[in-house]
Design an enzyme around this catalytic site. Structure first.
Site, PDB file in Angstrom:
ATOM      1  N   SER A 138       0.849  -1.199   0.000  1.00 14.62           N
ATOM      2  CA  SER A 138       0.000   0.000   0.000  1.00 14.62           C
ATOM      3  C   SER A 138       0.879   1.241   0.000  1.00 14.62           C
ATOM      4  O   SER A 138       2.016   1.214   0.494  1.00 14.62           O
ATOM      5  CB  SER A 138      -0.892   0.018   1.246  1.00 14.62           C
ATOM      6  OG  SER A 138      -1.546   1.270   1.393  1.00 14.62           O
ATOM      7  N   TYR A 151      -1.390   1.002  11.043  1.00 19.32           N
ATOM      8  CA  TYR A 151      -1.588   0.318   9.766  1.00 19.32           C
ATOM      9  C   TYR A 151      -0.425   0.606   8.811  1.00 19.32           C
ATOM     10  O   TYR A 151       0.121  -0.299   8.174  1.00 19.32           O
ATOM     11  CB  TYR A 151      -2.905   0.775   9.143  1.00 19.32           C
ATOM     12  CG  TYR A 151      -3.193   0.185   7.784  1.00 19.32           C
ATOM     13  CD1 TYR A 151      -3.674  -1.115   7.662  1.00 19.32           C
ATOM     14  CD2 TYR A 151      -3.003   0.938   6.621  1.00 19.32           C
ATOM     15  CE1 TYR A 151      -3.944  -1.656   6.401  1.00 19.32           C
ATOM     16  CE2 TYR A 151      -3.273   0.406   5.375  1.00 19.32           C
ATOM     17  CZ  TYR A 151      -3.741  -0.888   5.268  1.00 19.32           C
ATOM     18  OH  TYR A 151      -4.004  -1.417   4.027  1.00 19.32           O
TER      19      TYR A 151
END
Length: 245
Positions: A138, A151
């Site tokens: 990501s 995260y």
């Protein structure tokens, strides 16, 4: 278009509910893959994919059971042409601040479990002498932001691990493809306001399959995020911490 991947007949998706993972599988089946293994947690009815589909139980946190998942997948379909490490969870920073144990658990899923399956995949693909491991990273890991640094830190670790694993596999016939999407509009982000340069699971899958065929080691989705984050990494920290998301 140069085809660096060769024929794809078998696909293993770790995280069989993954929207992006399933879209990648659908595209690979449309291009000739005929045997698919979906490794998934809990009760699961597989979608119609137009191929032979096997379902295996898989728990990201049960690292001691990961090797058996790969062994069973090979037993079912033979050599694995593409392995997709597509599982993950997205919690909010506020929830993690309130429950550090939940933060640790999610980091174990988003990073530690990928290390485990990545090493098992490397073993299998190296022994075969071919195959590609697709790691869904990501942009959140490219430079960790305060809006969700738990995260982001897990994705940063995952991205670094995938880069190192790709280097370790160089010359073996096996390789790693790192996929770095921006905000993906889907089930995982339901209720969140889309960020600029958002994409859909189908768009991420299309870019992934194109990168597989081209033989690249990484892909940003959309491509414009690559040069943008070259600049983002150079921003002074005082400016970066003011970023709203």
């Amino acid at each position: 278009m140069k085809n660096a991947l060769g024929a794809v007949d078998t696909v293993l998706l770790l995280g069989g509910r993954s929207e992006i993972g399933l879209e990648i599988v659908r595209l690979l089946v449309a291009q000739g893959a005929s045997r698919v293994v979906l490794a998934v947690r809990g009760e699961f009815v597989p979608p119609a994919l137009g191929a032979e589909v096997h379902v295996l139980p898989f728990d990201a946190l049960d690292v001691h059971g990961h090797g058996a998942v790969f062994d069973k997948a090979v037993e079912l379909v033979g050599d694995l042409d593409v392995v997709i490490s597509g599982f993950g969870v997205l919690g909010s920073q506020a929830d993690y601040d309130a429950d550090p144990a939940a933060a640790a658990r999610d980091v174990a899923v988003n990073y530690g479990a990928h290390v485990s399956v990545g090493l098992h995949a490397a073993r299998v693909l190296r022994e075969q002498g071919h195959g590609t491991l697709v790691m869904l990273s990501s942009v959140a890991g490219a430079r960790v932001r305060k809006a969700n640094f738990v995260y982001g830190s897990a994705k940063a670790g995952l991205d670094g691990f995938a880069q190192g694993l790709g280097d370790a596999l160089h010359g073996s016939g096996a390789r790693v493809l790192i996929v770095r999407p921006g905000f993906v509009i889907g089930r995982m982000t339901k209720g969140l306001t889309p960020a600029p340069l958002s994409s859909t699971p189908r768009q991420v899958a299309s870019a992934t399959v194109r990168a597989l065929r081209e033989g690249t080691s990484s892909v940003w989705v959309p491509r414009a995020l690559g040069p943008i984050f070259v600049v983002m990494r150079l921003l002074p920290r005082a400016l970066w911490r003011r970023m709203p998301r």
